[in-house]
Design a protein around this motif. Sequence first.
Motif, short mmCIF file in Angstrom:
data_model
loop_
_atom_site.label_atom_id
_atom_site.label_comp_id
_atom_site.label_asym_id
_atom_site.label_seq_id
_atom_site.Cartn_x
_atom_site.Cartn_y
_atom_site.Cartn_z
N LYS A 14 0.82 -1.22 0.00
CA LYS A 14 0.00 0.00 0.00
C LYS A 14 0.85 1.26 0.00
CE LYS A 14 -3.81 -2.13 2.48
NZ LYS A 14 -4.63 -2.08 3.69
N ARG A 15 1.75 1.34 -0.97
CA ARG A 15 2.60 2.53 -1.04
C ARG A 15 3.06 2.78 -2.46
NH1 ARG A 15 7.18 -0.88 1.44
NH2 ARG A 15 8.60 -1.02 -0.32
N VAL A 16 3.63 3.98 -2.65
CA VAL A 16 4.26 4.37 -3.90
C VAL A 16 5.73 4.61 -3.58
CG1 VAL A 16 4.36 6.11 -5.74
CG2 VAL A 16 2.15 5.44 -4.77
N ASP A 17 6.60 3.99 -4.34
CA ASP A 17 8.04 4.16 -4.13
C ASP A 17 8.63 5.04 -5.23
OD1 ASP A 17 7.97 2.57 -1.91
OD2 ASP A 17 9.11 0.91 -2.78
N ALA A 22 20.00 8.15 -10.51
CA ALA A 22 21.31 8.77 -10.30
C ALA A 22 22.06 8.13 -9.12
CB ALA A 22 21.18 10.27 -10.08
N THR A 23 21.29 7.75 -8.09
CA THR A 23 21.92 7.18 -6.90
C THR A 23 21.64 5.69 -6.73
OG1 THR A 23 20.01 7.63 -5.47
CG2 THR A 23 21.68 9.38 -5.69
N GLY A 24 20.61 5.20 -7.42
CA GLY A 24 20.21 3.80 -7.28
C GLY A 24 19.37 3.56 -6.04
N ALA A 25 18.99 4.63 -5.35
CA ALA A 25 18.21 4.50 -4.11
C ALA A 25 16.72 4.43 -4.40
CB ALA A 25 18.49 5.70 -3.20
N THR A 26 16.04 3.59 -3.64
CA THR A 26 14.59 3.51 -3.68
C THR A 26 14.06 3.93 -2.32
OG1 THR A 26 14.63 1.70 -5.28
CG2 THR A 26 12.60 2.00 -4.05
N THR A 27 13.11 4.88 -2.31
CA THR A 27 12.53 5.37 -1.06
C THR A 27 11.02 5.35 -1.16
OG1 THR A 27 12.65 7.65 -1.85
CG2 THR A 27 14.49 6.88 -0.51
#
Length: 74
Positions: A14-17, A22-27
């Motif tokens: 139940k979220r949007v990531d 550029a950094t390869g980060a997923t939040t």
Amino acid sequence: MLRGAVFVTVYSHKRVDRYDPATGATTTFAEVPAPPMGLAFDAGGVLWLTGGTLYEAPGVYLASRADRRRPAMV
């Protein structure tokens, strides 16, 4: 900055990531009260999404770049 970012729905959580190539980060960009399905940005940069359980009428939710609070149902 959102330029070049990729936004994906995570139905099971139940979220949007947001993925930053550029950094390869997923939040986590937004947590929503129903599983998200579809995403679209409008001309003003506001992220709209539909969400709900499969085979049931979806609700419509709103998330904004500037406002990272829980999206409001519209």
